[in-house]
Design a protein around this motif. Structure first.
Motif, mmCIF file in Angstrom:
data_model
loop_
_atom_site.group_PDB
_atom_site.id
_atom_site.type_symbol
_atom_site.label_atom_id
_atom_site.label_comp_id
_atom_site.label_asym_id
_atom_site.label_seq_id
_atom_site.Cartn_x
_atom_site.Cartn_y
_atom_site.Cartn_z
ATOM 1 N N GLY A 60 9.264 21.250 -9.481
ATOM 2 C CA GLY A 60 9.805 21.279 -10.830
ATOM 3 C C GLY A 60 10.367 19.965 -11.319
ATOM 4 N N ARG A 61 10.175 18.869 -10.574
ATOM 5 C CA ARG A 61 10.696 17.557 -10.952
ATOM 6 C C ARG A 61 9.568 16.537 -11.007
ATOM 7 N NH1 ARG A 61 14.003 20.896 -11.392
ATOM 8 N NH2 ARG A 61 16.156 20.916 -10.628
ATOM 9 N N VAL A 62 9.672 15.606 -11.943
ATOM 10 C CA VAL A 62 8.711 14.512 -12.042
ATOM 11 C C VAL A 62 9.326 13.258 -11.445
ATOM 12 C CG1 VAL A 62 7.357 13.060 -13.593
ATOM 13 C CG2 VAL A 62 7.654 15.480 -14.102
ATOM 14 N N ARG A 63 8.588 12.639 -10.579
ATOM 15 C CA ARG A 63 9.006 11.374 -9.971
ATOM 16 C C ARG A 63 7.981 10.299 -10.276
ATOM 17 N NH1 ARG A 63 10.496 16.148 -7.284
ATOM 18 N NH2 ARG A 63 12.603 15.983 -6.439
ATOM 19 N N THR A 64 8.409 9.037 -10.149
ATOM 20 C CA THR A 64 7.513 7.916 -10.392
ATOM 21 C C THR A 64 7.443 7.035 -9.159
ATOM 22 O OG1 THR A 64 8.040 7.891 -12.749
ATOM 23 C CG2 THR A 64 7.015 5.928 -11.848
ATOM 24 N N ALA A 65 6.238 6.859 -8.639
ATOM 25 C CA ALA A 65 5.994 5.926 -7.534
ATOM 26 C C ALA A 65 5.375 4.665 -8.117
ATOM 27 C CB ALA A 65 5.060 6.560 -6.507
ATOM 28 N N GLU A 66 5.872 3.510 -7.712
ATOM 29 C CA GLU A 66 5.450 2.244 -8.305
ATOM 30 C C GLU A 66 4.795 1.345 -7.260
ATOM 31 O OE1 GLU A 66 8.579 0.349 -10.462
ATOM 32 O OE2 GLU A 66 9.339 2.227 -11.325
ATOM 33 N N ALA A 100 0.810 -1.214 0.000
ATOM 34 C CA ALA A 100 0.000 0.000 0.000
ATOM 35 C C ALA A 100 0.844 1.264 0.000
ATOM 36 C CB ALA A 100 -0.921 0.018 1.222
ATOM 37 N N THR A 101 2.131 1.154 0.326
ATOM 38 C CA THR A 101 2.984 2.334 0.463
ATOM 39 C C THR A 101 4.307 2.104 -0.255
ATOM 40 O OG1 THR A 101 2.003 2.899 2.591
ATOM 41 C CG2 THR A 101 4.136 3.863 2.102
ATOM 42 N N THR A 102 4.799 3.151 -0.894
ATOM 43 C CA THR A 102 6.093 3.097 -1.553
ATOM 44 C C THR A 102 6.790 4.437 -1.345
ATOM 45 O OG1 THR A 102 7.219 2.538 -3.643
ATOM 46 C CG2 THR A 102 5.270 3.941 -3.783
ATOM 47 N N THR A 103 8.088 4.462 -1.536
ATOM 48 C CA THR A 103 8.847 5.702 -1.385
ATOM 49 C C THR A 103 9.689 5.953 -2.615
ATOM 50 O OG1 THR A 103 10.710 4.579 -0.308
ATOM 51 C CG2 THR A 103 8.968 5.471 1.122
ATOM 52 N N VAL A 104 9.912 7.232 -2.928
ATOM 53 C CA VAL A 104 10.765 7.625 -4.036
ATOM 54 C C VAL A 104 11.280 9.027 -3.756
ATOM 55 C CG1 VAL A 104 8.749 8.391 -5.380
ATOM 56 C CG2 VAL A 104 10.922 7.945 -6.541
ATOM 57 N N ASP A 105 12.590 9.194 -3.770
ATOM 58 C CA ASP A 105 13.226 10.509 -3.597
ATOM 59 C C ASP A 105 12.757 11.248 -2.349
ATOM 60 O OD1 ASP A 105 14.663 10.120 -5.869
ATOM 61 O OD2 ASP A 105 13.574 11.551 -7.102
ATOM 62 N N ARG A 142 1.120 -3.767 -12.354
ATOM 63 C CA ARG A 142 2.102 -2.814 -11.847
ATOM 64 C C ARG A 142 1.578 -1.414 -12.168
ATOM 65 N NH1 ARG A 142 5.928 -2.760 -7.893
ATOM 66 N NH2 ARG A 142 7.889 -1.772 -8.525
ATOM 67 N N LEU A 143 1.487 -0.563 -11.145
ATOM 68 C CA LEU A 143 1.010 0.800 -11.307
ATOM 69 C C LEU A 143 2.186 1.763 -11.230
ATOM 70 C CD1 LEU A 143 -2.171 0.839 -9.006
ATOM 71 C CD2 LEU A 143 -1.947 0.036 -11.369
ATOM 72 N N TYR A 144 2.200 2.749 -12.132
ATOM 73 C CA TYR A 144 3.252 3.756 -12.166
ATOM 74 C C TYR A 144 2.590 5.129 -12.068
ATOM 75 C CZ TYR A 144 5.825 -0.185 -14.211
ATOM 76 O OH TYR A 144 6.398 -1.412 -14.453
ATOM 77 N N LEU A 145 2.786 5.809 -10.947
ATOM 78 C CA LEU A 145 2.249 7.148 -10.746
ATOM 79 C C LEU A 145 3.338 8.185 -11.003
ATOM 80 C CD1 LEU A 145 0.100 9.214 -9.684
ATOM 81 C CD2 LEU A 145 1.189 8.910 -7.436
ATOM 82 N N ASP A 146 3.145 9.030 -11.997
ATOM 83 C CA ASP A 146 4.021 10.171 -12.224
ATOM 84 C C ASP A 146 3.405 11.391 -11.549
ATOM 85 O OD1 ASP A 146 5.533 8.556 -13.911
ATOM 86 O OD2 ASP A 146 4.522 9.253 -15.720
ATOM 87 N N PHE A 147 4.195 12.104 -10.762
ATOM 88 C CA PHE A 147 3.725 13.342 -10.161
ATOM 89 C C PHE A 147 4.866 14.360 -10.175
ATOM 90 C CE2 PHE A 147 5.522 10.889 -6.703
ATOM 91 C CZ PHE A 147 6.190 11.810 -5.909
ATOM 92 N N ARG A 148 4.497 15.639 -10.249
ATOM 93 C CA ARG A 148 5.518 16.688 -10.310
ATOM 94 C C ARG A 148 5.424 17.570 -9.066
ATOM 95 N NH1 ARG A 148 6.427 19.853 -15.750
ATOM 96 N NH2 ARG A 148 4.278 20.523 -15.449
#
Length: 325
Positions: free
Chosen positions: A283-289, A184-189, A274-280
């Protein structure tokens, strides 16, 4: 140095082979025109209505066929072309056999190119530039050895949205990576993203993703491709492509810029996605999977960790496997 490309049958057991060239290896995908396979529509691509891309209103079984399973459909073909090393180039040919040069803008772009390794360990979403002859070019989004699925997601002017797909093989030593378990939870940057909601096959499901940074809710997400989030779902195995739409958009008077972003999704079958969420943000776009099992709760385990990316200028991560432009 360019190497030969070979397009061969993949999804439906029918095949056509033709030569091309590409700087990284082999491309494969089914060339099965709709008139031959009995499927009139795939219902894929970027649309303007809520829900996932699984039905564009065509007749027959293909009205419910997910996108990305065919390299050719409704007379349109995803055709790689010669390119220097380090570059990905292709054309989309139309029913007349000529390169398509007129496209509608969807989600702020005329062409969305998404690639994912077949073990779902890598993902990139980029936006090529088109030359006057209809050739699309972009720095290669393929991050390393393996078999990748490339998806061209577009709407030809006067036509319906389409997603065409082809396999691309990058030579080299490959170590298969296991798919992370459902979580249910993931981390990125330094961002923590939590997923609430279940995927129910054949039904529209609301998925809400909540973005936090250093434990604090992010309430100033920035628009990216006309929304506060961009979600792609890939089905494990055949990598059926589902572009999922947000519920609301910036400036509509009701949608807030975080911390929650809600999407409406409909998956065609039970299975693992597999779900890939792009959010900005900043000024940067990250992907949470996320790994999600359709037909069972999406919160099978409490945490998971996404591949960490390094911020880069504009919309590009700068880290192979999780980039955007």
């Amino acid at each position: 140095m360019n190497t030969a490309i070979k397009l061969s049958g993949f999804a439906l057991g029918l095949a056509a082979v033709f030569g091309a060239a590409y700087g990284v290896g082999q491309v494969a995908g089914p060339v099965v025109p709709a008139a031959e396979n009995g499927h009139g529509e795939t219902g894929a691509g970027h649309g303007d209505t809520g829900g996932s891309h699984g039905d564009s209103g065509g007749a027959g079984d293909a009205a419910h066929l997910p996108g990305g399973l065919l390299v050719s459909d409704r007379g349109y073909t995803f055709a790689p072309v010669d390119a220097p090393a380090g570059e990905f180039a292709f054309r989309v040919t139309g029913p007349d056999g000529q390169p398509v040069t007129a496209y509608d803008v969807a989600h702020d772009k005329r062409m969305h190119l998404i690639v994912a390794r077949r073990d779902l360990s890598g993902f990139r979403h980029v936006h090529p530039e088109m030359a006057p002859d209809g050739t699309w070019r972009v720095a290669t989004p393929l991050a390393g050895p393996g078999v990748w699925r490339a998806f061209a997601d577009f709407t030809p002017t006067g036509g319906q949205p389409l997603t065409l797909g082809a396999d691309v093989t990058v030579p080299g030593a490959l170590s298969e990576r296991p798919l992370p378990p459902p979580a249910a939870t993931t981390t990125v940057d330094g961002y923590t993203v939590t997923l609430a909601g279940d995927l129910r096959p054949g039904e529209t499901s609301a998925l809400t993703l909540t973005v936090l940074r250093d434990g604090a809710p992010v309430t100033d997400l920035e628009p990216y491709l006309g929304a506060y989030g961009h979600l792609v779902a890939l089905r494990r195995g055949d990598l059926a492509y589902l572009h999922v739409h947000p519920d609301g958009s910036p400036g509509d008077g009701r949608t807030r810029p975080g911390p929650e972003v809600t999407f409406l999704a409909e998956v065609p079958s039970a299975g693992t996605y597999r779900l890939y969420l792009d959010f900005r943000h900043g000024g940067r776009v990250r992907t949470a999977e996320f790994t999600v099992n359709a037909g069972t709760p999406a919160t099978a385990s409490p945490t998971a960790t996404a591949t960490t990316s390094t911020p880069a200028p504009a919309d590009d991560h700068g880290t192979p496997g999780h980039g955007h432009d």
